[in-house]
Write a protein that holds these residues in place. Structure first.
Motif, PDB file in Angstrom:
ATOM      1  N   TYR A  21       0.976  -1.531   0.349  1.00 14.80           N
ATOM      2  CA  TYR A  21      -0.092  -0.272  -0.075  1.00 14.80           C
ATOM      3  C   TYR A  21       0.922   1.362   0.163  1.00 14.80           C
ATOM      4  O   TYR A  21       0.522   2.595  -0.746  1.00 14.80           O
ATOM      5  CB  TYR A  21      -0.674   0.397   1.170  1.00 14.80           C
ATOM      6  CG  TYR A  21      -2.218   0.908   1.199  1.00 14.80           C
ATOM      7  CD1 TYR A  21      -3.391   1.140   0.506  1.00 14.80           C
ATOM      8  CD2 TYR A  21      -1.652   2.123   2.014  1.00 14.80           C
ATOM      9  CE1 TYR A  21      -4.297   2.251   0.550  1.00 14.80           C
ATOM     10  CE2 TYR A  21      -2.495   3.160   2.070  1.00 14.80           C
ATOM     11  CZ  TYR A  21      -3.729   3.545   1.156  1.00 14.80           C
ATOM     12  OH  TYR A  21      -4.881   4.156   1.082  1.00 14.80           O
ATOM     13  N   GLY A  22       2.394   1.153   0.186  1.00  8.66           N
ATOM     14  CA  GLY A  22       2.493   1.697   0.957  1.00  8.66           C
ATOM     15  C   GLY A  22       3.756   2.526  -0.430  1.00  8.66           C
ATOM     16  O   GLY A  22       3.956   3.193  -1.338  1.00  8.66           O
ATOM     17  N   PHE A  54      -6.309   8.490  -0.155  1.00  7.71           N
ATOM     18  CA  PHE A  54      -5.524   7.512  -0.084  1.00  7.71           C
ATOM     19  C   PHE A  54      -6.799   6.460   0.974  1.00  7.71           C
ATOM     20  O   PHE A  54      -6.557   5.638   0.803  1.00  7.71           O
ATOM     21  CB  PHE A  54      -4.754   7.727   0.425  1.00  7.71           C
ATOM     22  CG  PHE A  54      -3.104   8.271  -1.245  1.00  7.71           C
ATOM     23  CD1 PHE A  54      -3.363   7.159  -1.666  1.00  7.71           C
ATOM     24  CD2 PHE A  54      -3.252   9.361  -1.441  1.00  7.71           C
ATOM     25  CE1 PHE A  54      -2.500   7.144  -3.097  1.00  7.71           C
ATOM     26  CE2 PHE A  54      -2.553   9.150  -2.548  1.00  7.71           C
ATOM     27  CZ  PHE A  54      -1.977   7.879  -3.295  1.00  7.71           C
ATOM     28  N   LEU A  55      -7.539   7.098   1.687  1.00  4.28           N
ATOM     29  CA  LEU A  55      -8.116   7.058   2.958  1.00  4.28           C
ATOM     30  C   LEU A  55      -9.510   6.422   2.298  1.00  4.28           C
ATOM     31  O   LEU A  55      -9.854   5.230   2.600  1.00  4.28           O
ATOM     32  CB  LEU A  55      -8.398   8.077   4.068  1.00  4.28           C
ATOM     33  CG  LEU A  55      -9.844   7.126   4.701  1.00  4.28           C
ATOM     34  CD1 LEU A  55      -9.445   6.409   6.089  1.00  4.28           C
ATOM     35  CD2 LEU A  55     -10.083   8.815   6.008  1.00  4.28           C
ATOM     36  N   ARG A  61     -11.173  -0.458  -1.192  1.00  2.00           N
ATOM     37  CA  ARG A  61     -10.042  -1.110  -1.577  1.00  2.00           C
ATOM     38  C   ARG A  61     -10.680  -2.436  -2.706  1.00  2.00           C
ATOM     39  O   ARG A  61      -9.844  -2.303  -3.518  1.00  2.00           O
ATOM     40  CB  ARG A  61      -9.163  -1.829  -0.799  1.00  2.00           C
ATOM     41  CG  ARG A  61      -9.810  -2.628   0.536  1.00  2.00           C
ATOM     42  CD  ARG A  61      -8.695  -3.147   1.189  1.00  2.00           C
ATOM     43  NE  ARG A  61      -9.468  -3.592   2.626  1.00  2.00           N
ATOM     44  CZ  ARG A  61      -9.783  -2.907   3.952  1.00  2.00           C
ATOM     45  NH1 ARG A  61     -10.576  -1.453   3.358  1.00  2.00           N
ATOM     46  NH2 ARG A  61     -10.031  -3.544   4.418  1.00  2.00           N
ATOM     47  N   ARG A  62     -11.461  -2.990  -1.980  1.00  2.00           N
ATOM     48  CA  ARG A  62     -12.128  -4.053  -3.320  1.00  2.00           C
ATOM     49  C   ARG A  62     -13.239  -3.003  -4.295  1.00  2.00           C
ATOM     50  O   ARG A  62     -13.330  -4.627  -4.644  1.00  2.00           O
ATOM     51  CB  ARG A  62     -13.034  -5.014  -2.698  1.00  2.00           C
ATOM     52  CG  ARG A  62     -11.731  -5.907  -1.384  1.00  2.00           C
ATOM     53  CD  ARG A  62     -12.774  -6.865  -0.767  1.00  2.00           C
ATOM     54  NE  ARG A  62     -12.203  -7.596   0.866  1.00  2.00           N
ATOM     55  CZ  ARG A  62     -10.926  -7.874   0.166  1.00  2.00           C
ATOM     56  NH1 ARG A  62      -9.778  -8.252  -1.441  1.00  2.00           N
ATOM     57  NH2 ARG A  62     -10.310  -8.165   1.462  1.00  2.00           N
ATOM     58  N   PRO A  73      -6.062   7.118 -12.225  1.00  2.00           N
ATOM     59  CA  PRO A  73      -7.382   7.367 -12.909  1.00  2.00           C
ATOM     60  C   PRO A  73      -8.281   7.996 -11.693  1.00  2.00           C
ATOM     61  O   PRO A  73      -9.168   9.005 -11.118  1.00  2.00           O
ATOM     62  CB  PRO A  73      -7.358   7.361 -14.137  1.00  2.00           C
ATOM     63  CG  PRO A  73      -5.956   6.706 -14.614  1.00  2.00           C
ATOM     64  CD  PRO A  73      -5.510   6.475 -13.013  1.00  2.00           C
ATOM     65  N   TRP A  74      -8.650   6.204 -11.468  1.00  2.00           N
ATOM     66  CA  TRP A  74      -9.718   6.160 -10.072  1.00  2.00           C
ATOM     67  C   TRP A  74      -9.193   7.652  -9.369  1.00  2.00           C
ATOM     68  O   TRP A  74      -9.910   7.909  -8.202  1.00  2.00           O
ATOM     69  CB  TRP A  74      -9.246   5.249  -9.400  1.00  2.00           C
ATOM     70  CG  TRP A  74     -10.279   4.828  -8.420  1.00  2.00           C
ATOM     71  CD1 TRP A  74     -11.552   4.018  -8.669  1.00  2.00           C
ATOM     72  CD2 TRP A  74     -10.179   4.780  -7.122  1.00  2.00           C
ATOM     73  NE1 TRP A  74     -12.449   3.866  -7.127  1.00  2.00           N
ATOM     74  CE2 TRP A  74     -11.235   4.379  -6.852  1.00  2.00           C
ATOM     75  CE3 TRP A  74      -9.654   4.920  -6.378  1.00  2.00           C
ATOM     76  CZ2 TRP A  74     -11.995   4.707  -5.047  1.00  2.00           C
ATOM     77  CZ3 TRP A  74      -9.293   5.497  -5.414  1.00  2.00           C
ATOM     78  CH2 TRP A  74     -10.836   5.046  -4.757  1.00  2.00           C
ATOM     79  N   LEU A  75      -7.527   7.666  -8.400  1.00  2.00           N
ATOM     80  CA  LEU A  75      -7.362   8.563  -7.459  1.00  2.00           C
ATOM     81  C   LEU A  75      -7.512  10.102  -8.053  1.00  2.00           C
ATOM     82  O   LEU A  75      -8.023  10.810  -6.820  1.00  2.00           O
ATOM     83  CB  LEU A  75      -6.102   8.422  -7.465  1.00  2.00           C
ATOM     84  CG  LEU A  75      -5.362   6.804  -6.353  1.00  2.00           C
ATOM     85  CD1 LEU A  75      -3.885   6.405  -6.516  1.00  2.00           C
ATOM     86  CD2 LEU A  75      -5.954   6.740  -5.236  1.00  2.00           C
ATOM     87  N   ILE A  76      -7.545  10.347  -8.986  1.00  2.00           N
ATOM     88  CA  ILE A  76      -7.440  11.511  -9.518  1.00  2.00           C
ATOM     89  C   ILE A  76      -8.928  12.048  -9.794  1.00  2.00           C
ATOM     90  O   ILE A  76      -9.366  12.694  -8.980  1.00  2.00           O
ATOM     91  CB  ILE A  76      -7.326  11.927 -10.725  1.00  2.00           C
ATOM     92  CG1 ILE A  76      -5.681  11.868 -10.723  1.00  2.00           C
ATOM     93  CG2 ILE A  76      -7.575  13.197 -11.789  1.00  2.00           C
ATOM     94  CD1 ILE A  76      -4.969  12.570  -9.815  1.00  2.00           C
ATOM     95  N   VAL A  77     -10.046  11.051  -9.842  1.00  2.00           N
ATOM     96  CA  VAL A  77     -11.396  11.654  -9.559  1.00  2.00           C
ATOM     97  C   VAL A  77     -12.204  11.026  -8.642  1.00  2.00           C
ATOM     98  O   VAL A  77     -12.374  12.078  -7.538  1.00  2.00           O
ATOM     99  CB  VAL A  77     -12.328  10.133 -10.661  1.00  2.00           C
ATOM    100  CG1 VAL A  77     -13.666  10.539  -9.608  1.00  2.00           C
ATOM    101  CG2 VAL A  77     -11.396  10.345 -12.114  1.00  2.00           C
TER     102      VAL A  77
END
Length: 188
Positions: A21-22, A54-55, A61-62, A73-77
């Motif tokens: 994860y890190g 990130f939380l 996570r699933r 892309p998922w993180l940016i959205v």
């Protein structure tokens, strides 16, 4: 590890290897942070929103979606949504505060009791308020903060002899202001 796709690393995270994860954090935190800055957040807010993004990644996570093996892309959205939610919450909070009545200023009763009979203290405060700011600072630095006259003078851009003269004059002014007040009955 850097050559593995996010999807491969994420499989390891889901299997219980939390160290990976890190690796995702290291890969994408800067891009998420700079995206949040680019949409108008302050640096401190962008840091908080990056952590929140990130939380959300961990919380969901699933259910994350990969685009060509990348989580970015998922993180940016998600970062964009987190930013909008935070802005909406701030607007609601500010609207709530704007309808509250203004607080009434209530003087501290301790101030009235402490100063009501002490003409000396009142005279001392008035004399300090009338003193030149440099002289008052010089007195505070030497009498209250424990600096030597040499140290205080150099900070204030004065020669040591000028600082001594200023302190002597200010002390005389303060002494005069306090001793011209009548002493209360039973006083020294």
């Amino acid at each position: 590890m850097r050559d593995d796709s996010d999807e491969e690393v994420w499989t390891l995270v889901l299997s219980g290897d939390s160290r990976h994860y890190g690796a995702i954090w290291d890969r994408h935190r800067d891009r998420v942070f700079w995206h949040l800055m680019a949409v108008g957040n302050t640096a401190s807010t962008a840091e908080d929103l990056t952590a929140t993004t990130f939380l959300e990644l961990w919380r969901r996570r699933r259910a994350v979606r990969f685009v060509d093996g990348s989580l970015l892309p998922w993180l940016i959205v998600t970062a964009r949504n987190v930013s909008r939610n935070a802005a909406r919450a701030t607007r609601r909070y500010e609207r709530f505060l704007s309808v509250l009545p203004a607080p009434t200023v209530v003087p501290d009763p301790a101030d009235r009791i402490a100063d009501r009979d002490d003409e000396h203290l009142i005279a001392l405060r008035a004399a300090m308020a009338a003193a030149r700011p440099t002289d008052a600072t010089l007195l505070a630095m030497t009498a209250l903060e424990g600096f030597t006259i040499h140290e205080a003078a150099s900070v204030l851009g004065l020669s040591e002899s000028a600082a001594k003269m200023r302190l002597s004059r200010l002390r005389a002014q303060l002494r005069t202001a306090v001793t011209t007040q009548p002493l209360p009955e039973g006083g020294p």
